[in-house]
Structure formats: structure tokens, C-alpha cells
Design a protein around this motif. Structure first.
Motif, PDB file in Angstrom:
ATOM      1  N   UNK A 199      47.732  44.500  34.726  1.00  0.00           N
ATOM      2  CA  UNK A 199      47.920  45.626  33.815  1.00  0.00           C
ATOM      3  C   UNK A 199      46.556  46.118  33.389  1.00  0.00           C
ATOM      4  N   UNK A 200      46.476  47.403  33.108  1.00  0.00           N
ATOM      5  CA  UNK A 200      45.223  48.014  32.673  1.00  0.00           C
ATOM      6  C   UNK A 200      45.305  48.341  31.191  1.00  0.00           C
ATOM      7  N   UNK A 201      44.212  48.046  30.488  1.00  0.00           N
ATOM      8  CA  UNK A 201      44.174  48.253  29.043  1.00  0.00           C
ATOM      9  C   UNK A 201      42.926  49.051  28.695  1.00  0.00           C
ATOM     10  N   UNK A 202      43.106  50.068  27.865  1.00  0.00           N
ATOM     11  CA  UNK A 202      41.982  50.881  27.401  1.00  0.00           C
ATOM     12  C   UNK A 202      41.503  50.371  26.059  1.00  0.00           C
ATOM     13  N   UNK A 203      40.218  50.047  25.953  1.00  0.00           N
ATOM     14  CA  UNK A 203      39.676  49.448  24.732  1.00  0.00           C
ATOM     15  C   UNK A 203      38.872  50.443  23.915  1.00  0.00           C
ATOM     16  N   UNK A 204      39.228  51.717  23.975  1.00  0.00           N
ATOM     17  CA  UNK A 204      38.536  52.699  23.134  1.00  0.00           C
ATOM     18  C   UNK A 204      38.996  52.609  21.687  1.00  0.00           C
ATOM     19  N   UNK A 205      40.189  52.074  21.486  1.00  0.00           N
ATOM     20  CA  UNK A 205      40.721  51.903  20.147  1.00  0.00           C
ATOM     21  C   UNK A 205      40.878  50.417  19.847  1.00  0.00           C
ATOM     22  N   UNK A 206      41.437  50.135  18.679  1.00  0.00           N
ATOM     23  CA  UNK A 206      41.654  48.740  18.307  1.00  0.00           C
ATOM     24  C   UNK A 206      42.626  48.089  19.283  1.00  0.00           C
ATOM     25  N   UNK A 207      42.423  46.810  19.522  1.00  0.00           N
ATOM     26  CA  UNK A 207      43.263  46.098  20.480  1.00  0.00           C
ATOM     27  C   UNK A 207      44.690  46.024  19.966  1.00  0.00           C
ATOM     28  N   UNK A 208      45.629  46.407  20.837  1.00  0.00           N
ATOM     29  CA  UNK A 208      47.036  46.352  20.499  1.00  0.00           C
ATOM     30  C   UNK A 208      47.726  45.305  21.370  1.00  0.00           C
ATOM     31  N   UNK A 209      48.953  44.995  20.989  1.00  0.00           N
ATOM     32  CA  UNK A 209      49.711  44.012  21.753  1.00  0.00           C
ATOM     33  C   UNK A 209      49.904  44.506  23.190  1.00  0.00           C
ATOM     34  N   UNK A 210      49.587  43.644  24.141  1.00  0.00           N
ATOM     35  CA  UNK A 210      49.703  43.992  25.556  1.00  0.00           C
ATOM     36  C   UNK A 210      50.639  43.022  26.243  1.00  0.00           C
ATOM     37  N   UNK A 211      51.465  43.552  27.143  1.00  0.00           N
ATOM     38  CA  UNK A 211      52.493  42.746  27.816  1.00  0.00           C
ATOM     39  C   UNK A 211      52.266  42.841  29.314  1.00  0.00           C
ATOM     40  N   UNK A 212      52.126  41.680  29.950  1.00  0.00           N
ATOM     41  CA  UNK A 212      51.956  41.620  31.401  1.00  0.00           C
ATOM     42  C   UNK A 212      53.064  40.752  31.995  1.00  0.00           C
ATOM     43  N   UNK A 213      53.949  41.376  32.758  1.00  0.00           N
ATOM     44  CA  UNK A 213      55.011  40.638  33.448  1.00  0.00           C
ATOM     45  C   UNK A 213      54.414  40.062  34.722  1.00  0.00           C
ATOM     46  N   UNK A 214      54.340  38.733  34.764  1.00  0.00           N
ATOM     47  CA  UNK A 214      53.725  38.100  35.936  1.00  0.00           C
ATOM     48  C   UNK A 214      54.736  37.800  37.037  1.00  0.00           C
ATOM     49  N   UNK A 215      56.019  37.700  36.652  1.00  0.00           N
ATOM     50  CA  UNK A 215      57.060  37.537  37.669  1.00  0.00           C
ATOM     51  C   UNK A 215      58.400  37.910  37.053  1.00  0.00           C
ATOM     52  N   UNK A 216      59.199  38.738  37.755  1.00  0.00           N
ATOM     53  CA  UNK A 216      58.988  39.323  39.084  1.00  0.00           C
ATOM     54  C   UNK A 216      57.983  40.471  39.036  1.00  0.00           C
ATOM     55  N   UNK A 217      57.326  40.695  40.147  1.00  0.00           N
ATOM     56  CA  UNK A 217      56.273  41.700  40.199  1.00  0.00           C
ATOM     57  C   UNK A 217      56.861  43.085  40.461  1.00  0.00           C
ATOM     58  N   UNK A 218      56.031  44.074  40.229  1.00  0.00           N
ATOM     59  CA  UNK A 218      56.409  45.471  40.431  1.00  0.00           C
ATOM     60  C   UNK A 218      56.565  45.735  41.929  1.00  0.00           C
ATOM     61  N   UNK A 219      57.732  46.176  42.343  1.00  0.00           N
ATOM     62  CA  UNK A 219      57.975  46.395  43.774  1.00  0.00           C
ATOM     63  C   UNK A 219      57.253  47.620  44.310  1.00  0.00           C
ATOM     64  N   UNK A 220      56.699  48.465  43.435  1.00  0.00           N
ATOM     65  CA  UNK A 220      56.003  49.671  43.894  1.00  0.00           C
ATOM     66  C   UNK A 220      54.544  49.405  44.246  1.00  0.00           C
ATOM     67  N   UNK A 221      53.969  48.368  43.670  1.00  0.00           N
ATOM     68  CA  UNK A 221      52.523  48.211  43.870  1.00  0.00           C
ATOM     69  C   UNK A 221      52.049  46.768  43.949  1.00  0.00           C
TER      70      UNK A 221
END
Length: 534
Positions: A129-151
Motif C-alpha cells: 500500500x502507498x501512503x502519503x506523509x504530507x499530513x499527519x500520519x493516519x491509520x493505514x490498513x494493508x491486507x496481506x492475504x488474500x492479495x489484490x487480483x488486479x495487481x
């Protein structure tokens, strides 16, 4: 490259055979010296679309596919040009029954966009997952499995086994109280199929970000890799709710190749090393044909009366299906009438093909002066004993292609148009002064038989069509052409100023073929095509 060329001619990565073999040996080492399955991820700066072949024609794609690399992560393009570009490489080898594949993922950039990528490997499955750190850090969610079938998925294999689990990484400054996953069916208006609570996994980590749940993966078998979609919802100790992006998954590891916007395809999937050759030589072929076609036509018209009678019959015919071709021939003949201008154009084109385009500080502001050719930079300190192509080839496409397509070819077309416009104006003046359209002394002495034949057969051809053509190509046509000359001059000056800012003002300004030759040709043609008619 061992010697770095300054921007903008630093567009490509230039691997050597030695470097490619080193990467191949490193990847092969881990396959031979590990008792457990190895997941291979390769990091590099340049995308494959902007990476050249080695001296022996080797490329990284075949190495990555052969060594079962899962993904190649690159940058170089920056988020201003692109964001989240990915490409699925699939290659087949004669000795392999199954096709080998790997993903290529472009990262964007940290320098200006402050993009950070979190990448996870979960039992061999890679997700990010890509996260932009220009602002304060917010809660980030990364699904590690199952993976995205598009990419992120790989093609279904014989050894593929279903996994009955869901794994999620949650990064937050707050304590996480509740995590749940919802499965949606896209074939049933995205209705919720199942909601699954996830529990925190006890791992030796300070923040303990891994959440896990079991499910029955058999329920989600489907021939479509995008039927079922997964979304994770998180609630922290402050009561703030955060949700992940809803994305498709395939428990069988099937991949869905998505169509990309044309700009993404052009940047990331076109092999620009090969495309440069096509664009370069097609443009040069067009320019050479534009220069020599009038001379060949004049030779046949001068020597063959049969060809001349054919042109006469075309003009005298009331229904002229080939009239556009006829006017094109006449346009080329008149465009190349001035021998001085024509030879100047020819010398200019030969110079661009064989001689240096300009001089400049190629490596630094106060570095040595080098020469840029159509094939790249030639640096004097390297000597003349080089057995390989000049440096920065095909990187110079950012210089050569804009100049050839936006300056050189339009200059020739506009010069031809100015001479053709003058010929039309002469026809109009001759018709007004003589009361008929017949051959004049100037037309006969010009040596071009076709304009004279046109005038002598005007009474036989459609006079209305000829009158309309003469009126349309009157004074306003010249004004439009002169305006195009000004626009072309502005484009040329902008391209020249970019080169001056990159490689030095003085050396570039003193380079004749690029800096001042196009302007001289346009100015001389505008002067030569002025009508001196009372």
C-alpha cells in the motif's frame, strides 16, 4: 552509466552484461542455497520501459522471469508523471511448459510527493500500500492475504493450494479495538456475503499490528478473478473508524489484467528503446522523401512527354478522382523551386544526421564541452577508441524527437507552402492582367512545365473550381503561413532555451544547426516569396 549525463538526456538505465549476470547469479544463489521457499523482490531505479538492452542484447525481464522473481519495484518517473503504475510481465521459454511471470510496480517519489510504500510478504504472497506523509500520519490498513487480483496475484499453478485465512496489518497511533472484514459479491450488486471479525495476533513487535481470521476459502472459488471483493473496517480507541479500499481477490490466485489509460500504457508498457528507432527513422524518411520527391518528379516531367500529357488529361477531366494527388505533385514541384533554399535544407538535414547538433557542458556546469550527435553524446576525454555507441543513446530522444517533429519537418512543409502560395498568387495576377489564363514568359522560363500546363488548360477544366482555389490561396493564405512561421519560431526558441539552461547558453547558442539555422531558413523563404507585382 559511469559518466552521468545531465538532465534531460538521462532518461534510460543502461545495464551491462556484467551487471545482468551479477543479478542473475544473486537470484540463482538463493534458489540453490535455501531449504525453504524463497520470495524474490528486486529493487531498481529505472522501469523496464526505460531500460536499454546490454551489449549482447540481454534484458532484465528474461532474468526475472527465469529466476521466478515475484516483483520488480522501480521509480524514476516521479508522481508528477505517474502514480501507482504497474505492469504484468509474462514470458514463455522454449524449455518451459508454463509461462513465467512477474509484476513491475512503480513507486512514485518521496522527494516531492512524500509517497511511502509499505510492502509485505505473507507466505509468499506479496502485497503493498502507498501512503502519503504530507499530513499527519493516519491509520493505514494493508491486507496481506488474500492479495489484490488486479495487481498482486500470480497465475494459477499446479502447486497452488487454498489458504483459509485473512491477514491484515493495521498501522495506527491509537490502540485498535475492533477489526472486521466484509466480503462483497460484484455479481449480486455488491451485497455483503460475509462479515468476519479479525483478532490481534501475538507477535514480538511493539505495536503488534497483525490481525488474523479464519474463513472457508472454498466458498469463494470463481472463474472470475474480480467477482468477490474484500474490505476491512477498523475502529480505534478514540472511536475513529477507518476503512481500507475495497478490492477484488481470487482465492485461486487468478489474475485480472486491467486496461490502463493510454498515457500510462505509453509511459510504462511501450519499450522506448525500440520505439525511438521507429519514430526517429520514420521522421527522417519522411524528411528525405519530402526533399527528393520534387527532384524526381521534375526529372520525369522534364523527360517524359507522356507523363506531361497525363497531367494535362487530369486537369481537363470534369470528374477528377486523382485531383488531390495532382495538387500534391504541383505543391512539391513549386515548393522545391528555389535551388538555394532546397540545397540549404539538404545541407541542414545531412548535418543533423552526420554532424554534431550542438556543443554543451554535458556532465556539470563547469565540465568539459562535449558534442551531441543524433546517436548520443561524444565526450573528448574518453578518446576515440570506443567500440560502443555514444553515451546517452537513446536518452537523447527527449532532444532529437521534439526538434525533428516540431521544428525540422514543419520548417520544410511551411517553406514549400510559401513557395506554392506565391505560385498561386502569380496565377491570380496573370489571370487578372491578361484576361485569360495562358502561359506567360515567366512560367515558360521557370522550367516547370506543370504550372504552365495548368494555365493553358484552364479553359478546358472547371473554371469555377480553379477560381475558388485561386481566391482561397490569396493574401490571407500568406498571412496564415507567416503566422505559422511565428508559432514555429516560438517553439524552436523554447526548445533551444531548454538546451541552453541544461548545457550552457554560449555553447548551445553558437551551434548552427539547432539554434539559428531554422530561423534563417524561414526568414529567407519569407523574403524570397514576397510578390513584387504592381
Amino acid at each position: 552509466m559511469s559518466i552521468g549525463i545531465r538532465y534531460p538526456a538521462n532518461l534510460f538505465g543502461h545495464p551491462t552484461d556484467k551487471r545482468i549476470e551479477a543479478v542473475n547469479s544473486e537470484l540463482q544463489y538463493w534458489s540453490n542455497h535455501s531449504n525453504v521457499p524463497i520470495t524474490k523482490v528486486v529493487f531498481g531505479h529505472y522501469p523496464m520501459s526505460f531500460t536499454t538492452s546490454s551489449e549482447k542484447g540481454q534484458r532484465y525481464e528474461s532474468i526475472f522471469a527465469k529466476q521466478s522473481t515475484s516483483a520488480y519495484l522501480c521509480g524514476h518517473l516521479h508522481a508528477k508523471v505517474s502514480k501507482q503504475l504497474w505492469r504484468f510481465h509474462e514470458m514463455s521459454a522454449p524449455t518451459q511448459e508454463q509461462k513465467s511471470s512477474f509484476w513491475e510496480w512503480e513507486l512514485g517519489d518521496w522527494k516531492e510527493s512524500r509517497l511511502m510504500r509499505i510492502l509485505a510478504i505473507d507466505g509468499g504472497a506479496i502485497s503493498f500500500m502507498d501512503h502519503t506523509l504530507k499530513q499527519a500520519f493516519q491509520t493505514s490498513i494493508l491486507i496481506t492475504y488474500p492479495t489484490d487480483s488486479r495487481s498482486m496475484n500470480t497465475l494459477e499453478s499446479i502447486n497452488w493450494s487454498l489458504r483459509n485465512d485473512i491477514n491484515v496489518l493495521v498501522f495506527s497511533n491509537q490502540v485498535i479495538h475492533n477489526v472486521s472484514a466484509r466480503v462483497f459479491d460484484s455479481h449480486n450488486e455488491f451485497k455483503i456475503v460475509e462479515e468476519i471479525p479479525l483478532q490481534l495476533v501475538a507477535v514480538p513487535s511493539v505495536h503488534k499490528p497483525l490481525f488474523h481470521a479464519k474463513w472457508n476459502a472454498e466458498n469463494y472459488r470463481s472463474p472470475s478473478p474480480t467477482r468477490y471483493w474484500l474490505q476491512v473496517f477498523v475502529q480505534d480507541s478514540q472511536g475513529v473508524k477507518t476503512s481500507s479500499e475495497r478490492r477484488p481477490f481470487s482465492v485461486e490466485g487468478k489474475v485480472s489484467i486491467q486496461s490502463h489509460p493510454w498515457l500510462n500504457y505509453l509511459i510504462f508498457e511501450v519499450q522506448w528503446e525500440d520505439m525511438y528507432r521507429v519514430l526517429l527513422w520514420s521522421n527522417l524518411a519522411f524528411i528525405i522523401a519530402l526533399l527528393f520527391a520534387p527532384k524526381l518528379l521534375y526529372y520525369f516531367i522534364k523527360k517524359s512527354l507522356r507523363y506531361q500529357r497525363w497531367t494535362v488529361s487530369v486537369m481537363s477531366s470534369p470528374i477528377q478522382q486523382r485531383k488531390a494527388y495532382f495538387w500534391l505533385v504541383w505543391f512539391l514541384m513549386e515548393g522545391a523551386r528555389s535551388r538555394t533554399i532546397w540545397f540549404s535544407l539538404l545541407i541542414h538535414v545531412i548535418w543533423l544526421i552526420e554532424m554534431p547538433w550542438f556543443w554543451g557542458h554535458v556532465t556539470s556546469e563547469k565540465g568539459e564541452i562535449a558534442q551531441m550527435y543524433l546517436s548520443g553524446w561524444s565526450i573528448p576525454s574518453l578518446g576515440e577508441d570506443l567500440t560502443w555507441n555514444k553515451l546517452s543513446n537513446p536518452d537523447v530522444l527527449v532532444i532529437t524527437l521534439p526538434f525533428l517533429y516540431l521544428v525540422v519537418a514543419p520548417v520544410i512543409v511551411i517553406i514549400y507552402s510559401l513557395f506554392a502560395e506565391k505560385a498561386f498568387a502569380c496565377l491570380r495576377h496573370s489571370r487578372r492582367t491578361e484576361g485569360t489564363v495562358g502561359p506567360t514568359k515567366s512560367n515558360v522560363e521557370s522550367g516547370y512545365l506543370l504550372p504552365g500546363a495548368l494555365m493553358s488548360l484552364a479553359n478546358l477544366s472547371d473554371k469555377k473550381i480553379l477560381s475558388i482555389v485561386i481566391k482561397l490561396c490569396g493574401g490571407w493564405t500568406r498571412r496564415v503561413l507567416l503566422m505559422l512561421c511565428c508559432i514555429l519560431a516560438v517553439i524552436h526558441l523554447k526548445l533551444s532555451s531548454r538546451l541552453m539552461s541544461a548545457y550552457g547558453t554560449k555553447p548551445v547558442a553558437l551551434s548552427p544547426p539547432v539554434t539559428w539555422m531554422p530561423l534563417l531558413l524561414l526568414s529567407a523563404t519569407a523574403y524570397c516569396t514576397m510578390l513584387n507585382i504592381d
